[in-house]
Design an enzyme around this catalytic site. Structure first.
Site: not given
Length: 245
Positions: A19, A195, A198
């Protein structure tokens, strides 16, 4: 009769990861920054797969970069970044679906390099990127919101980062050790994370800056594709725009 025009094959820089790579084309993302720097020189291709680990990456890689492709297929690959570990390093008892044992993670890195080599991408064009450090208080809040306990520890992520660095050395690939760099001199690395896991905007800038330092030498000789507009022959634009590059 006009002869068939030769198609311009743009070189590629491929970003392969989880991601953190998939999100890199968002506004102010590190991938978007690299793509902007390389406009008119090569295509920067996002092959980020959110949630994936190195085990799954190894399986799908041959579907993304095939050994059957040739230069004629526009597969002139200048560099590939391989950015996995944030999911592999999940705690096995808390997140067994994404967890990959450390030894297997290290082996997967080596096998990914071999798969790339079989597709014509030599190790000197491969850049491993370690996972960034994990800020546990912030990530624990994210986990609780999803109804689960903290499923990663920064110390464990560090073990995977170290394995990534070691694998790069054994494979002859370059490496960007984010886990170490972002914590250097005891700095507050939480500013690099949105967070706890990320990247924040500052974290994206950090990755773009340090990655460019490794990428630049690999793309320095790439020519500017198609003439600068001011160099086009106004009276005979075909002579400028249809010439071989």
């Amino acid at each position: 009769m006009m002869s068939k025009l030769k198609t311009i094959c743009w070189p590629q820089v491929i970003l392969f990861g989880d991601s953190i790579t998939q999100f890199s084309f968002q506004v102010n993302g590190w991938g978007a920054d690299i793509a902007s720097k390389l406009a008119r020189k090569c295509d920067v291709v996002n092959r980020g797969l959110s949630g994936y680990n190195s085990r799954w990456a190894k399986i799908v890689l041959p579907r993304l970069i095939s050994s059957q492709n040739s230069a004629a297929d526009c597969r002139n690959i200048a560099a590939v970044t391989v950015f996995f570990g944030a999911n592999d390093s999940s705690l096995e008892d808390k997140n067994p679906q994404q967890h990959v044992p450390l030894e297997e993670y290290s082996q997967n890195r080596k096998e990914i390099t071999k798969l790339l080599a079989s597709a014509g991408v030599s190790a000197d064009r491969v850049i491993f990127i370690t996972p960034p450090p994990l800020h546990e208080p912030a990530w624990e809040k994210e986990c609780i919101l999803k109804g689960s306990p903290l499923n990663r520890h920064n110390s464990v992520v560090g073990q995977y980062a170290q394995a990534c660095v070691q694998a790069a050395g054994l494979c002859g690939a370059d490496v960007l050790d984010l886990w170490t760099l972002m914590q250097k001199d005891g700095q507050d690395y939480s500013v690099y994370l949105s967070d706890g896991l990320h990247l924040s905007e500052k974290g994206n800038q950090f990755v773009a800056q340090h990655l460019w330092g490794l990428l630049e030498s690999r793309v320095a000789d790439l020519p500017f594709i198609l003439p600068y507009w001011g160099d086009v022959d106004v009276k005979s634009p075909e002579s400028s725009l249809l010439c071989d590059q």
